[in-house]
Design a protein around this motif. Structure first.
Motif, PDB file in Angstrom:
ATOM      1  N   ASP A  52      12.404   7.202  -2.695  1.00 18.08           N
ATOM      2  CA  ASP A  52      12.287   5.871  -2.084  1.00 18.08           C
ATOM      3  C   ASP A  52      11.435   4.909  -2.909  1.00 18.08           C
ATOM      4  N   ASN A  53      10.201   5.307  -3.184  1.00 17.77           N
ATOM      5  CA  ASN A  53       9.305   4.381  -3.887  1.00 17.77           C
ATOM      6  C   ASN A  53       8.624   5.012  -5.094  1.00 17.77           C
TER       7      ASN A  53
ATOM      8  N   SER B  97       8.628   4.282 -10.536  1.00 15.41           N
ATOM      9  CA  SER B  97      10.086   4.383 -10.452  1.00 15.41           C
ATOM     10  C   SER B  97      10.762   4.701 -11.779  1.00 15.41           C
TER      11      SER B  97
END
Length: 340
Positions: A98-99, A123
Motif C-alpha cells: 500500500d504505502n 515505494s
C-alpha cells in the motif's frame, strides 16, 4: 573518492560481523550492516517453517534494535512474496504494498525451514547496486556462519560442543533467567512454567567399554547414545557433548516432577539401545534448577555433584541437587579429613 568511502564503509561492516563468535549477535550485526547500506524503514531476518509459521523474526530499525518475535502466523502478503521469490531464478524480489515496498532476499533453505532477509523501504524498493552489495554480504555471512557452527559442533556425535555450551549457559544465565525480584502472581506463575534445568549426563562404565572392546566401539556407543537422547527430547531442549563420555542438557520444565519425567524418558531410551558386543548400556544423571542468583559455573558444579551422587548410589539413576543435602555431605567429608 565517493566510491572509495563507500567501499571502506562496506569493509568495516563486514569486518564487524565476521569478528563475532555468537550466531544471534552475528544475525543482529548483519541486519545493522544492511540497515546502514539501505537506510530503510526496517530490515528483518525471519525463519519460516513449512506450515507458514514464523519460528523467529529479528527486526532492526531506528526504533527496534534487535526485537525478536516467534511462533506467529505469516501474513498473506509475506507468504505471497516468498512464494514468488522461490519460483523465480533470482536472489531477491520486490513487491509493492500500500504505502511501501518489501524486498526479500533468500538467506537459506532446508526441507523444514527457509530464512529470508526482508527490507521495508519507500515505494521504490532497494536499488540494484544496493541489492548487489547485500547479496555479496549474504554470501560472506553464510560462509562465516558455517565456519562458526562447525567450530561449535562435536565431530563425532554432531552435537553442539563444550565451547558452544559455555557460551549458551552464560547467555541464558545473564539474559534469560528471571532476576530474583518479587513477581506479581501472574509473572511468578509464568516464571515457574518456564523454569530451566541443567543436567549432566555420564555414560556408566564407559572406560570398561573402551578397555574391553576398543575405542572404535566406544565411539559407536557415544554416537548411539547421543542420537538416542537427542531423539527422546523435545525440539527446544539443548543437548551438548561436554567432553569424553559426558553430555550436558538444558531444558524447560515447570517443576522437578516434570524434569524427572523428561530425564527418565531419555534414560529408558538409552537402556533400550541394543549393541550385542557391549550388553547393557545406561547413564547416570545429575540435575539442578537454573537460577539467576547462582553463578552459571556454580550451576555446572552443582549438577556435577548431583551426577556423582547418582554414581555413588549405584548408577543408572537421576539425582537432583539439593543445597541442604550437599552442604551436609560436604561438611561430613571435610570433618573426616586429617589435616596432619
Amino acid at each position: 573518492m565517493g566510491d572509495l568511502g563507500e567501499n571502506t564503509d562496506l569493509v568495516s561492516q563486514i569486518a564487524g560481523f565476521t569478528s563475532l563468535r555468537d550466531v544471534d549477535l552475528l544475525e543482529l550485526s548483519l541486519l545493522k550492516s544492511i540497515y546502514a547500506i539501505v537506510n530503510p524503514i526496517q530490515v528483518s531476518l525471519l525463519a519460516l517453517d513449512n506450515q507458514n509459521i514464523i519460528l523467529k523474526q529479528v527486526d532492526y530499525s531506528s526504533l527496534k534494535h534487535g526485537t525478536i518475535t516467534s511462533k506467529v502466523k505469516a501474513s498473506k502478503e509475506l507468504l505471497s512474496a516468498c512464494e514468488l521469490l522461490d519460483s523465480m531464478p533470482t536472489d531477491y524480489y520486490t513487491v509493492n504494498l500500500d504505502n511501501h515496498a518489501l524486498t526479500l532476499f533468500l538467506l537459506s533453505h532446508t526441507r523444514k525451514v527457509a530464512q529470508y532477509i526482508t527490507i521495508e523501504s519507500n515505494s521504490f524498493g532497494v536499488s540494484k547496486s544496493n541489492s548487489q552489495q547485500i547479496m555479496g554480504m549474504l554470501r560472506i555471512y553464510r560462509n562465516f556462519k558455517q565456519l562458526l557452527l562447525e567450530s561449535q559442533t562435536d565431530e563425532l556425535t554432531g552435537l553442539s560442543n563444550r565451547k558452544a555450551f559455555d557460551e549458551v549457559i552464560k547467555k541464558i544465565h545473564d539474559s534469560v533467567l528471571p532476576t530474583p525480584e518479587k513477581f506479581d502472581n501472574e509473572k511468578r506463575q509464568e516464571a515457574s512454567d518456564n523454569a530451566l534445568w541443567l543436567a549432566m549426563v555420564d555414560i556408566d562404565h564407559f572406560k570398561k567399554i573402551n578397555d574391553q572392546h576398543g575405542h572404535l566401539m566406544g565411539d559407536e556407543v557415544l554416537m548411539r547414545i547421543a542420537q538416542t537422547i537427542r531423539a527422546s527430547l523435545r525440539e527446544n531442549d539443548m543437548l551438548f557433548r561436554y567432553g569424553g563420555e559426558e553430555f550436558t542438557l538444558i531444558f524447560s520444565a515447570a517443576d522437578s516432577d516434570e524434569a524427572s519425567s523428561i530425564l527418565h524418558r531419555s534414560m529408558n531410551a538409552v537402556r533400550n539401545i541394543n549393541i550385542a558386543q557391549v550388553g547393557k548400556i545406561s547413564v547416570s544423571i545429575g540435575v539442578v534448577k537454573m537460577e539467576r542468583n547462582v553463578f552459571h559455573m556454580t550451576l555446572v558444579e552443582h549438577a556435577d555433584k548431583a551426577l556423582y551422587k547418582s554414581k555413588d548410589d549405584g548408577r543408572d539413576r537421576v539425582t537432583f541437587f539439593n543445597s541442604d543435602d550437599f552442604t551436609k555431605t560436604d561438611a561430613a567429608t571435610n570433618s573426616d579429613c586429617e589435616l596432619f
